[in-house]
Design a protein around this motif. Structure first.
Motif, PDB file in Angstrom:
ATOM      1  N   TRP A 332      70.092  29.145  51.783  1.00  0.00           N
ATOM      2  CA  TRP A 332      69.642  28.096  50.976  1.00  0.00           C
ATOM      3  C   TRP A 332      70.338  26.794  50.669  1.00  0.00           C
ATOM      4  N   LEU A 333      71.518  27.189  50.048  1.00  0.00           N
ATOM      5  CA  LEU A 333      72.497  26.041  49.623  1.00  0.00           C
ATOM      6  C   LEU A 333      72.716  24.955  50.744  1.00  0.00           C
ATOM      7  N   PHE A 334      72.770  25.423  51.998  1.00  0.00           N
ATOM      8  CA  PHE A 334      72.846  24.556  53.096  1.00  0.00           C
ATOM      9  C   PHE A 334      71.730  23.507  53.120  1.00  0.00           C
ATOM     10  N   ALA A 335      70.586  24.284  53.195  1.00  0.00           N
ATOM     11  CA  ALA A 335      69.344  23.578  53.162  1.00  0.00           C
ATOM     12  C   ALA A 335      69.158  22.543  52.207  1.00  0.00           C
ATOM     13  N   LEU A 336      69.608  22.900  51.134  1.00  0.00           N
ATOM     14  CA  LEU A 336      69.345  22.066  49.749  1.00  0.00           C
ATOM     15  C   LEU A 336      70.131  20.854  49.924  1.00  0.00           C
ATOM     16  N   GLY A 337      71.303  20.922  50.237  1.00  0.00           N
ATOM     17  CA  GLY A 337      72.352  19.928  50.591  1.00  0.00           C
ATOM     18  C   GLY A 337      71.833  18.944  51.488  1.00  0.00           C
ATOM     19  N   ALA A 338      71.463  19.682  52.818  1.00  0.00           N
ATOM     20  CA  ALA A 338      70.819  18.652  54.000  1.00  0.00           C
ATOM     21  C   ALA A 338      69.491  17.843  53.538  1.00  0.00           C
ATOM     22  N   LEU A 339      68.804  18.637  52.670  1.00  0.00           N
ATOM     23  CA  LEU A 339      67.653  17.892  52.153  1.00  0.00           C
ATOM     24  C   LEU A 339      67.952  16.804  51.266  1.00  0.00           C
ATOM     25  N   PHE A 340      68.925  16.966  50.488  1.00  0.00           N
ATOM     26  CA  PHE A 340      69.437  15.785  49.678  1.00  0.00           C
ATOM     27  C   PHE A 340      70.084  14.754  50.413  1.00  0.00           C
ATOM     28  N   VAL A 341      70.802  15.061  51.573  1.00  0.00           N
ATOM     29  CA  VAL A 341      71.426  14.188  52.170  1.00  0.00           C
ATOM     30  C   VAL A 341      70.411  13.244  52.900  1.00  0.00           C
ATOM     31  N   LEU A 342      69.207  13.893  53.393  1.00  0.00           N
ATOM     32  CA  LEU A 342      68.152  13.509  54.239  1.00  0.00           C
ATOM     33  C   LEU A 342      67.527  12.472  53.232  1.00  0.00           C
ATOM     34  N   VAL A 343      66.974  13.117  52.188  1.00  0.00           N
ATOM     35  CA  VAL A 343      66.266  12.233  51.278  1.00  0.00           C
ATOM     36  C   VAL A 343      67.108  10.717  50.813  1.00  0.00           C
ATOM     37  N   THR A 344      68.346  11.023  50.666  1.00  0.00           N
ATOM     38  CA  THR A 344      69.166   9.709  50.184  1.00  0.00           C
ATOM     39  C   THR A 344      69.136   8.788  51.179  1.00  0.00           C
ATOM     40  N   LEU A 345      69.436   9.486  52.370  1.00  0.00           N
ATOM     41  CA  LEU A 345      69.411   8.252  53.783  1.00  0.00           C
ATOM     42  C   LEU A 345      67.857   7.830  54.057  1.00  0.00           C
ATOM     43  N   LEU A 346      66.955   8.596  54.090  1.00  0.00           N
ATOM     44  CA  LEU A 346      65.832   8.264  54.562  1.00  0.00           C
ATOM     45  C   LEU A 346      64.665   7.757  53.713  1.00  0.00           C
ATOM     46  N   LEU A 347      64.668   8.330  52.490  1.00  0.00           N
ATOM     47  CA  LEU A 347      63.651   8.150  51.489  1.00  0.00           C
ATOM     48  C   LEU A 347      64.496   7.985  50.093  1.00  0.00           C
ATOM     49  N   PRO A 348      65.247   6.678  50.099  1.00  0.00           N
ATOM     50  CA  PRO A 348      65.783   6.607  48.727  1.00  0.00           C
ATOM     51  C   PRO A 348      65.092   6.597  47.469  1.00  0.00           C
ATOM     52  N   ARG A 349      63.853   6.327  47.477  1.00  0.00           N
ATOM     53  CA  ARG A 349      62.802   6.470  46.479  1.00  0.00           C
ATOM     54  C   ARG A 349      62.014   7.578  46.516  1.00  0.00           C
ATOM     55  N   GLY A 350      62.447   8.462  47.271  1.00  0.00           N
ATOM     56  CA  GLY A 350      61.708   9.818  47.129  1.00  0.00           C
ATOM     57  C   GLY A 350      60.397   9.887  47.996  1.00  0.00           C
ATOM     58  N   ILE A 351      59.701  11.137  47.463  1.00  0.00           N
ATOM     59  CA  ILE A 351      58.413  11.012  48.086  1.00  0.00           C
ATOM     60  C   ILE A 351      57.568  10.061  47.392  1.00  0.00           C
ATOM     61  N   ALA A 352      57.656   9.893  45.939  1.00  0.00           N
ATOM     62  CA  ALA A 352      56.763   8.909  45.328  1.00  0.00           C
ATOM     63  C   ALA A 352      57.036   7.504  45.912  1.00  0.00           C
ATOM     64  N   GLY A 353      58.186   7.230  46.368  1.00  0.00           N
ATOM     65  CA  GLY A 353      58.180   5.607  46.761  1.00  0.00           C
ATOM     66  C   GLY A 353      57.799   5.681  48.415  1.00  0.00           C
ATOM     67  N   TRP A 354      57.583   6.705  48.797  1.00  0.00           N
ATOM     68  CA  TRP A 354      57.029   6.915  50.122  1.00  0.00           C
ATOM     69  C   TRP A 354      55.535   6.830  50.183  1.00  0.00           C
ATOM     70  N   LEU A 355      54.632   7.498  49.238  1.00  0.00           N
ATOM     71  CA  LEU A 355      53.459   7.488  48.861  1.00  0.00           C
ATOM     72  C   LEU A 355      52.877   6.153  48.796  1.00  0.00           C
ATOM     73  N   PRO A 356      51.537   5.772  49.070  1.00  0.00           N
ATOM     74  CA  PRO A 356      51.121   4.474  48.954  1.00  0.00           C
ATOM     75  C   PRO A 356      50.921   3.969  47.518  1.00  0.00           C
ATOM     76  N   ALA A 357      50.895   5.183  46.706  1.00  0.00           N
ATOM     77  CA  ALA A 357      50.638   4.611  45.263  1.00  0.00           C
ATOM     78  C   ALA A 357      51.399   3.731  44.688  1.00  0.00           C
ATOM     79  N   ARG A 358      51.204   2.831  43.949  1.00  0.00           N
ATOM     80  CA  ARG A 358      51.948   1.967  43.263  1.00  0.00           C
ATOM     81  C   ARG A 358      53.156   2.433  42.397  1.00  0.00           C
ATOM     82  N   ARG A 359      54.230   1.648  42.496  1.00  0.00           N
ATOM     83  CA  ARG A 359      55.299   2.286  41.791  1.00  0.00           C
ATOM     84  C   ARG A 359      55.155   1.964  40.074  1.00  0.00           C
ATOM     85  N   ALA A 360      55.418   3.008  39.498  1.00  0.00           N
ATOM     86  CA  ALA A 360      55.119   3.134  38.015  1.00  0.00           C
ATOM     87  C   ALA A 360      56.489   2.220  37.544  1.00  0.00           C
ATOM     88  N   GLY A 361      56.101   1.562  36.385  1.00  0.00           N
ATOM     89  CA  GLY A 361      57.239   0.894  35.654  1.00  0.00           C
ATOM     90  C   GLY A 361      56.687   0.497  34.222  1.00  0.00           C
TER      91      GLY A 361
END
Ligand SMILES: Nc1ncnc2c1ncn2[C@@H]1O[C@H](COP(=O)(O)OP(=O)(O)OP(=O)(O)O)[C@@H](O)[C@H]1O
Ligand SMILES: [Mg+2]
Lengths: 361, 269
Positions: A332-361
């Motif tokens: 699990w820890l390896f998977a979590l680490g890999a997930l974190f690296v992938l998200v940081t590289l590919l989805l810097p704004r996370g799932i919410a940033g990738w969803l079409p919904a407008r960014r809250a602010g």
């Protein structure tokens, strides 16, 4: 009124709350009213698992409030969660009464085992639910206030602040491991029987705890939305983006930070207090520095500074964790680490940033 | 660091710092014998500098003369090794931190424009607006009609009405300069410290800035640091020349320009 305004423009949050409402109404019915033989039946195990996830989601919202909007990367929020959990655990211990293995009417089993003759002073009052509930909020809040006051006044920021929050939770873990501390040491607090007179093993109580967790998440979410949509929320973002500039227009940056940090810790405490009766145990492992890092990853995966992203991230990562650890318990820890690296590289704004919904602010 | 003024405030409940200001002697700002060293290098060297109530003062000097450092000292960003800095007769600025100095009535525009990039232009002005900036009042704050009007007025003055709902980060360099000036106006301070306001501006924009700064004179004291001599000439009554951390000359633009020491410093560059 305030609620409508707080959710204005927050499409993600509206959807999240609507789904949460439906699930909260439907799941208990499917659990309690639908016979076990039916396809539609939801097992009590699942209800409790969902309830646990919801407390994690509330914890993630608390972290996003300080990390996303105030720029404080707290790697110690697990400590506030655990303290809330211990407060609830102490209440549940005292509810056991003389039904423990040793049958002592006042002392929990582990104290009898340690040959203690009387209840330590700080266990007083925990036989009353209202007192324990208050402590579950107050203790994390006061600790965060004192910690924040010292750290922010000395203008500790960035990585250094993250490191001392790790140190805080680590120190608490070591302290709670000690038997002499009076919190059950290594084993923590467990073997709970009742909450407010309701049997913790019964399906009804489990469903009730699930509903309470959902309500706490919804209320906590709304409270955070009210903060981030207020002028104080805009000041918080200003501090995150240009701290010293914010001082020069007259805001006492330390006070804003400490107030929001303490509020966030109280939310974490509530989450912990709801978590413990559902999982049936609280031990020093909850203070593990790794836990606090893990929950920051939930927020990163969901999308920072959106609040609903924290909910989505907490639910998804924990669902992933449950399924994954069932298949590959070691990895699990390896998977979590890999997930974190992938998200940081590919989805810097996370799932919410990738969803079409407008960014809250 | 709880300052003297702050400690005495209990004698004066309900009085804000700005209200304790005493300007009976017509001098608003006293900078006396201030020295600031960075690793032995004296950025300010026994500097003395005074600003009158309602005065518009220009400060010029070559790069590294200490102009920005002087503003850092006045606004609490840098603590001097020696000297006094008083706001009016009674407020010792060296005992106050940045937000308290701002609340006492000193506003600042930075050399490198710094606005809140993620916030809309409108929100930048809202945050800067004078008022109760403690945590709880800020949480419950609502814009009143008069405050909206004031923001709208300032948007007009700084020419950013059409950009009110854009994030400040999307503005051009000159527009950010204007926004920062607008934030200063929203703060409504008694003393404005304006560091290089026209850098990156076109000539028309410069003229409008000059007009704006001149319009503040009288109601506010303004200290303008600028390298653009044409701009300085267009607004200056009194000019102070800084060199190597202290005052080299002071007087009207003409006097200063013909001062042989000043000529030497500028030609020697
Ligand atoms: N934090 C610091 N650490 C070390 N040296 C500094 C620091 N701040 C300023 N200095 C030095 O102090 C001197 C004065 O700097 P200052 O920024 O006040 O000059 P200035 O008159 O504003 O110049 P400019 O016209 O270029 O803006 C410079 O030599 C600068 O390098
Ligand atoms: Mg400068």
């Amino acid at each position: 009124m305030g609620i409508v305004k707080a959710l204005k423009g927050d499409t993600g949050g509206q959807v999240m709350l609507a789904v949460l409402l439906v699930v909260t109404l439907v799941v208990p019915v499917l659990n309690l009213a639908v016979p076990e033989t039916s396809f539609w039946h939801v097992s009590t195990y699942t209800v409790t698992l969902l309830g646990k996830y919801l407390t994690y989601a509330l914890l993630a919202v608390a972290v996003d409030l300080v990390w996303g909007y105030l720029g404080i990367l707290s790697l110690g929020h697990g400590a506030f969660f655990a303290l809330g959990g211990y407060a609830m655990g102490m209440y549940l211990m005292r509810q056991i009464g003389d039904r423990g293995v040793y049958g002592d009417p006042l002392l929990p089993d582990f104290m009898v085992f340690l040959n203690w003759k009387e209840l330590p002073w700080f266990w007083n009052g925990f036989d009353m639910f209202w007192f324990a509930a208050l402590m579950a909020i107050l203790v994390p809040g006061v600790l965060a206030y004192v910690f924040g006051y010292l750290a922010f006044r000395s203008r500790v920021t960035g990585v250094y602040l993250s490191i001392i929050t790790q140190a805080l939770t680590y120190a608490l873990m070591l302290a709670f491991f000690r038997n002499e501390m009076g919190f059950g040491g290594n084993n923590g607090l467990t073997d709970f029987k009742e909450l407010l007179g309701f049997d913790l093993q019964s399906d009804g109580t489990r469903a009730g705890l699930f509903i309470a967790s959902a309500a706490a998440l919804a209320l906590g979410y709304l409270a955070c939305r009210m903060i981030v949509t207020s002028r104080l929320g805009r000041v918080a973002v200003a501090i995150r983006d240009a701290e010293s500039r914010t001082r020069f227009i007259g805001y006492r940056v330390e006070r804003v930070k400490v107030a929001i940090f303490a509020f966030s810790a109280m939310l974490a405490g509530v989450a912990g207090a709801l978590y413990v009766p559902q999982v049936g145990i609280i031990n020093p492992g909850e203070f593990s520095p790794l836990n606090s890092i893990e929950l920051v990853i939930w927020v990163a995966v969901g999308g920072r500074a959106t609040l609903y992203g924290a909910v989505v991230g907490a639910l998804m990562v924990n669902y992933g964790k449950s399924t994954f650890t069932a298949m590959f318990p070691e990895a699990w820890l390896f998977a979590l680490g890999a997930l974190f690296v992938l998200v940081t590289l590919l989805l810097p704004r996370g799932i919410a940033g990738w969803l079409p919904a407008r960014r809250a602010g | 660091m709880g300052g003297q003024v702050e400690r005495w405030q209990y004698l004066n409940p309900g009085k804000t710092l700005a209200e304790t200001l005493d300007i009976s002697h017509t001098t608003l700002l006293y900078v006396e014998g201030v020295t600031v060293s960075f690793d032995g290098f004296r950025a300010l060297n026994d500097l003395s500098f005074y600003v009158d109530v309602g005065e518009l003062r220009c400060v010029i000097g070559p790069n590294g003369a200490g102009k920005t450092t002087m503003m850092d000292v006045i606004t609490g960003k840098t603590r001097p090794d020696a000297g006094y800095v008083f706001f009016g007769q009674s407020i010792n600025l060296l005992e106050l931190d940045e937000p308290r100095i701002a609340q006492a009535g000193i506003g600042r525009k930075f050399q490198k424009p710094t606005v809140f990039e993620q916030h809309q232009v409108y929100e930048n002005l809202e945050l800067a607006m004078a008022g109760d900036k403690r945590v709880w009042p800020t949480l419950t704050a609502r814009l009143s009609g008069a405050q909206r009007d004031r923001i709208d007025e300032v948007l007009g003055i700084i020419g950013l009405r059409d950009h009110a709902w854009r994030p400040a980060g999307a503005l051009s360099h000159g527009q950010k300069q204007w926004l920062e000036i607008g934030m200063l106006l929203m703060q409504d301070p008694l003393l404005l410290l304006v560091d290089e306001p026209v850098a990156g501006m076109t000539h028309q924009e410069m003229d409008r800035t000059a007009e704006l700064l001149l319009s503040l004179e009288g109601k506010h004291s303004v200290v303008v640091v600028e390298h653009d001599m044409d701009f300085v000439r267009s607004i200056a009554k009194r000019v102070t020349v800084l060199h190597q951390g202290s005052v080299l000359a002071e007087g009207s633009m003409d006097e200063v320009q013909h001062d042989p020491r000043v000529v030497e410093v500028y030609l020697g560059e």
